[in-house]
Write a protein that holds these residues in place. Structure first.
Motif, PDB file in Angstrom:
ATOM      1  N   LEU A 151       0.823  -1.203   0.000  1.00 31.34           N
ATOM      2  CA  LEU A 151       0.000   0.000   0.000  1.00 31.34           C
ATOM      3  C   LEU A 151       0.865   1.266   0.000  1.00 31.34           C
ATOM      4  CD1 LEU A 151      -2.747   1.453   0.267  1.00 31.34           C
ATOM      5  CD2 LEU A 151      -2.593   1.108   2.746  1.00 31.34           C
ATOM      6  N   LYS A 152       2.009   1.213   0.663  1.00 33.55           N
ATOM      7  CA  LYS A 152       2.857   2.401   0.757  1.00 33.55           C
ATOM      8  C   LYS A 152       3.360   2.859  -0.606  1.00 33.55           C
ATOM      9  CE  LYS A 152       7.298   0.107   1.669  1.00 33.55           C
ATOM     10  NZ  LYS A 152       8.435   0.043   2.601  1.00 33.55           N
ATOM     11  N   GLN A 153       3.184   2.021  -1.627  1.00 29.42           N
ATOM     12  CA  GLN A 153       3.593   2.409  -2.975  1.00 29.42           C
ATOM     13  C   GLN A 153       2.704   3.519  -3.524  1.00 29.42           C
ATOM     14  OE1 GLN A 153       4.671  -0.951  -5.417  1.00 29.42           O
ATOM     15  NE2 GLN A 153       4.190   0.129  -7.317  1.00 29.42           N
ATOM     16  N   ILE A 154       1.454   3.568  -3.057  1.00 23.76           N
ATOM     17  CA  ILE A 154       0.553   4.617  -3.552  1.00 23.76           C
ATOM     18  C   ILE A 154       0.091   5.568  -2.441  1.00 23.76           C
ATOM     19  CG2 ILE A 154      -0.291   3.179  -5.455  1.00 23.76           C
ATOM     20  CD1 ILE A 154      -2.910   2.846  -3.811  1.00 23.76           C
ATOM     21  N   ALA A 155       0.402   5.270  -1.168  1.00 23.72           N
ATOM     22  CA  ALA A 155      -0.042   6.117  -0.056  1.00 23.72           C
ATOM     23  C   ALA A 155       0.948   6.034   1.096  1.00 23.72           C
ATOM     24  CB  ALA A 155      -1.435   5.695   0.418  1.00 23.72           C
ATOM     25  N   ILE A 239      -2.131   9.341   3.209  1.00 21.39           N
ATOM     26  CA  ILE A 239      -2.118  10.387   2.180  1.00 21.39           C
ATOM     27  C   ILE A 239      -1.719   9.759   0.856  1.00 21.39           C
ATOM     28  CG2 ILE A 239      -1.282  12.681   1.588  1.00 21.39           C
ATOM     29  CD1 ILE A 239      -0.062  12.801   4.411  1.00 21.39           C
ATOM     30  N   PRO A 240      -2.524   9.934  -0.198  1.00 20.51           N
ATOM     31  CA  PRO A 240      -2.114   9.395  -1.503  1.00 20.51           C
ATOM     32  C   PRO A 240      -0.845  10.095  -1.984  1.00 20.51           C
ATOM     33  CG  PRO A 240      -3.996  10.865  -1.739  1.00 20.51           C
ATOM     34  CD  PRO A 240      -3.784  10.674  -0.260  1.00 20.51           C
ATOM     35  N   GLU A 245      -5.333  10.969  -6.652  1.00 20.73           N
ATOM     36  CA  GLU A 245      -5.816   9.608  -6.434  1.00 20.73           C
ATOM     37  C   GLU A 245      -6.510   9.434  -5.085  1.00 20.73           C
ATOM     38  OE1 GLU A 245      -2.838   6.665  -7.235  1.00 20.73           O
ATOM     39  OE2 GLU A 245      -2.083   7.742  -8.971  1.00 20.73           O
ATOM     40  N   ARG A 246      -6.900  10.543  -4.473  1.00 22.54           N
ATOM     41  CA  ARG A 246      -7.530  10.460  -3.157  1.00 22.54           C
ATOM     42  C   ARG A 246      -8.835   9.653  -3.188  1.00 22.54           C
ATOM     43  NH1 ARG A 246     -10.627  14.895   0.233  1.00 22.54           N
ATOM     44  NH2 ARG A 246     -10.136  14.276   2.355  1.00 22.54           N
TER      45      ARG A 246
END
Length: 347
Positions: A151-155, A239-240, A245-246
């Motif tokens: 997930l940390k790849q996008i947020a 945070i995105p 991308e939110r």
């Protein structure tokens, strides 16, 4: 008047709490039927009761209408997310068109679109952005060129802590667990009333609860007055990495797929105090669609999510007005002049 009586009971709630606390020995305090019968309260004549009930009831009716509208708008955005990024409907349709193989998992959806090729109703401009093949992955069959990653790849997780009581007179917009459960309306509170540390809510954040994830709580804060926004440390502010991308991040956390993965990472043995570790969620592997599709989704749903947020914000304002008026009207501090004429106008 029964509606007035409802608001009278709300006004008397602090009395109930006080009685329960005074009687508490172990566990939760309680009040009895006799306690209620012995309470004393002043109240106006019936016509004025009806006028007060109409004013407060109209505010609550509008709040409820806004809630339903916000929920409907959000449900549309969720349905699109599920169709695109969980059921992969556009990919199934493209695979059918190209004559490519379709995994067994999606054969029912393939049969549905084979019999009704126009059911998806996507514009060709959007439809052609999706792949027409599937590939194997650790999460099962996924669209070609889509990735599996943390997930940390996008947020990113943001946990900057603040002590609101250090600025006692400042008004804070407080996103708390009780406020979420009470209609997803943040409370405006003075710093001196907030005793524990809170997280600052950064711009573009999505709040996901780490407490008892079997009861999902996912919140999309309003962006105005962000420097005054705080949230319970029971929330995980994500945070995105791309602010566009939110919407996608919000819908991801609301999805059954995400909630199932979050629940699988629960720690704690008691049902009332189970939690997930935010770092575990940040490292959680997820399906990451191609960048252009993530942006297209957020662009497509901006109007839906934006209007939903407006309705929620309006409801929070109306709730503040109601909560200010209620004790003044019920106690008689604020009186309605010529309430018979008032009732005649609204009849």
């Amino acid at each position: 008047d029964p509606v007035f009586f409802y608001y009278l009971l709300r006004y008397l709630k602090p009395n109930f709490v006080g009685i329960a606390r005074n009687k508490q020995t172990t566990g939760l305090g309680h009040i009895t039927k006799r306690d209620l019968e012995n309470l004393e309260a002043a109240y106006p004549r019936l016509p004025e009761q009806r006028a007060i009930a109409h004013i407060l009831g109209s505010l609550d009716d509008k709040i409820e209408l806004n809630r339903q509208m916000a929920q409907t708008l959000e449900s549309i955005a969720r349905a699109i997310f599920k169709s695109w990024f969980v059921d992969f409907d556009p990919v199934v349709v493209n695979a059918l068109r190209a004559g490519n193989s379709i995994p067994d998992k999606f054969t029912k959806r393939a049969a549905r679109y084979r019999d009704n090729p126009d059911e998806l109703s996507l514009s060709e401009e959007i439809q052609c952005q999706f792949p027409d093949r599937f590939q194997d992955s650790e999460l099962g069959p996924i669209p070609e060129r889509w990735e599996i990653g943390p997930l940390k790849q996008i947020a990113s997780l943001s946990t900057k802590t603040i002590q609101p009581k250090n600025d006692p007179l400042k008004l804070w917009v407080h996103y708390s667990i009780p406020a979420y459960d009470d209609g997803k309306m943040p409370k405006t509170e003075q710093g001196q009333t907030i005793m524990s540390g809170k997280y600052l809510v950064p711009k573009h954040a999505v709040l996901a609860s780490k407490l008892n994830p079997q009861f999902p709580r996912v919140w999309l804060p309003m962006q105005d007055g962000i420097e005054d926004s705080i949230c319970s440390t029971e929330f995980m502010p994500f945070i995105p990495r791309d602010s566009d991308e939110r919407n996608l991040l919000y819908m991801f956390f609301l999805s059954d797929v995400a909630q199932r993965e979050i629940t699988n990472r629960v720690t704690g043995s008691t049902g009332s105090r189970q939690r997930v570790r935010p770092k575990d969620i940040e490292q959680m592997n997820i399906l990451i669609p191609e960048k252009r599709l993530r942006i297209i989704y957020s662009d497509l749903t901006n109007g839906l999510i934006g209007l939903s947020l407006e309705k929620q914000d309006e409801s929070a304002t109306l709730a503040n007005i109601r909560d200010t008026l209620l004790p003044k009207l019920i106690s008689g501090e604020l009186r309605i002049k010529d309430f018979e004429r008032f009732l005649g106008k609204v009849a």
